[in-house]
Scaffold this motif. Structure first.
Motif, short mmCIF file in Angstrom:
data_model
loop_
_atom_site.label_atom_id
_atom_site.label_comp_id
_atom_site.label_asym_id
_atom_site.label_seq_id
_atom_site.Cartn_x
_atom_site.Cartn_y
_atom_site.Cartn_z
N SER A 257 0.82 -1.20 0.00
CA SER A 257 0.00 0.00 0.00
C SER A 257 0.86 1.25 0.00
CB SER A 257 -0.93 0.02 1.22
OG SER A 257 -0.20 0.28 2.40
N LYS A 258 0.37 2.30 -0.64
CA LYS A 258 1.06 3.59 -0.63
C LYS A 258 1.17 4.14 0.78
CE LYS A 258 0.91 8.15 -2.80
NZ LYS A 258 0.15 9.03 -3.75
N ALA A 259 0.12 3.88 1.58
CA ALA A 259 0.09 4.40 2.96
C ALA A 259 1.15 3.77 3.85
CB ALA A 259 -1.29 4.18 3.56
N SER A 260 1.74 2.66 3.43
CA SER A 260 2.74 1.98 4.26
C SER A 260 4.03 2.78 4.37
CB SER A 260 3.06 0.60 3.68
OG SER A 260 3.79 0.72 2.46
N GLY A 261 4.31 3.61 3.37
CA GLY A 261 5.57 4.34 3.36
C GLY A 261 6.77 3.51 2.97
N SER A 262 6.54 2.27 2.59
CA SER A 262 7.62 1.36 2.22
C SER A 262 8.01 1.55 0.76
CB SER A 262 7.17 -0.08 2.46
OG SER A 262 8.14 -1.00 2.04
N LEU B 79 -0.32 0.67 -3.88
CA LEU B 79 -1.76 0.52 -4.03
C LEU B 79 -2.52 1.46 -3.11
CD1 LEU B 79 -1.92 -3.38 -4.13
CD2 LEU B 79 -1.90 -1.80 -6.08
N GLU B 80 -3.68 1.88 -3.59
CA GLU B 80 -4.59 2.70 -2.80
C GLU B 80 -5.95 2.02 -2.79
OE1 GLU B 80 -3.99 7.09 -2.94
OE2 GLU B 80 -3.13 6.63 -4.91
N PRO B 81 -6.81 2.36 -1.83
CA PRO B 81 -8.14 1.75 -1.76
C PRO B 81 -8.88 1.88 -3.08
CG PRO B 81 -7.71 3.00 0.22
CD PRO B 81 -6.57 3.30 -0.71
#
Length: 303
Positions: free
Chosen positions: A146-151, A157-159
């Protein structure tokens, strides 16, 4: 989390299927041959399409090759999915572990599959992901998170995003709370997709439990409110299990999960009083997983 589910699954004629965790034969027979015929109504979710017939369901399900694999040291499940009806037999792995990469690749080669994606549900704290190692061994494999992971990864990916292998696809749903970047991957709702649907929940929803919320941007508030609006017969496949369970369903967890069936304040109290030990692998796993598991390679390879 499941309090939210209860509010959105009071539809007419819902049928809850119970899948016994002691017999995988039952799981697979129901997965391959069952069908559903209902629609859910709620302004916050899209109405699910009604399955037309058992033959359609059986045909779409037969496209999917599915394997549930286990790494015993971290009690991690890795999931292999492939579209065997496609000439290339494209495949993906969800939550691979570095220590079992050779096993996973051996199975993929034996089955004649082409690995396309190595995906994570979140940045794990109890093991090093196998995504980076897989990239070094299989040319063209893309790491996904996920993009929100910051990895770091090849695909973010986004919702609402979809990841396809042949004619089979996974939808991305945000389920934060264990970490800020947790997502759940769900098989598609269309009539040509495998039924019942399958949800790969990572650590957000475990069988009769849920992930801890006391580090990595965790939040019991967010976990409780995570939108997980799926049919009751949706199969739940978590990233971990410590008690010998293999699979559950949304409906089953809505009834029997000892944490997620409570009201919000009780849930928050439970989560704040777990008194869990500091994860023994976190200081190694998190930094490694933030670079897709490529902790031992030169910086230019960590992309």
């Amino acid at each position: 989390l499941f309090s939210f589910c209860r509010r959105h699954f009071r539809g007419r004629g819902d049928k809850q299927t119970s899948f016994k965790t002691t017999t995988m034969v039952t799981h697979f027979s129901r997965f391959l041959f069952s069908h559903q015929s209902r629609a859910l109504q709620h302004p916050l979710i899209t109405t699910l399409r009604v399955m037309g017939s058992s033959s359609s369901s059986s045909s779409s399900s037969s496209k999917l090759l599915f394997r549930q694999l286990f790494e015993k040291e971290s009690s991690t499940f890795t999931y292999l999915l492939a579209d065997v009806s496609h000439p290339d037999k494209p495949a993906l792995l969800i939550d691979p572990v570095d220590k079992t990469v050779e096993r996973d690749l051996k199975l993929i080669n034996e089955l004649g599959l082409k690995l396309v994606y190595a995906m994570n549900t979140h940045v794990h704290a109890d093991h090093v992901t196998g995504t980076g190692l897989l990239k070094t061994k299989v040319p063209g494999v893309k790491s996904v998170i996920s993009k929100a992971s910051g990895s770091k990864a090849d695909m973010f990916l986004e919702p609402g995003d979809k990841v396809s292998i042949g004619d089979i696809y996974l939808e991305v749903r945000a389920t934060p709370g264990h970490t800020a970047g947790c997502v759940t991957y769900v098989t598609g709702e269309d009539v040509n997709q495998p039924q019942p649907r399958m949800a790969f929940t990572g650590d957000a929803v475990l069988i009769r439990g849920c992930g801890r919320t006391d580090f990595q941007g965790g939040s019991s508030d967010q976990l409780y409110e995570s939108i997980f609006t799926l049919p009751k017969d949706t199969l739940i496949y978590p990233a971990h299990d410590y008690k010998g369970y293999e699979v559950s369903t949304v409906g089953e967890e809505m009834q029997h999960n000892p944490r997620l069936t409570k009201d919000k304040e009780t849930f928050k109290s439970i989560m704040s009083n777990l008194n869990l030990a500091y994860p023994k692998m976190i200081d190694v796993a998190v930094p490694a997983n933030m670079v897709c598991g490529l902790q031992d390679l030169p910086p230019q390879a960590n992309l």
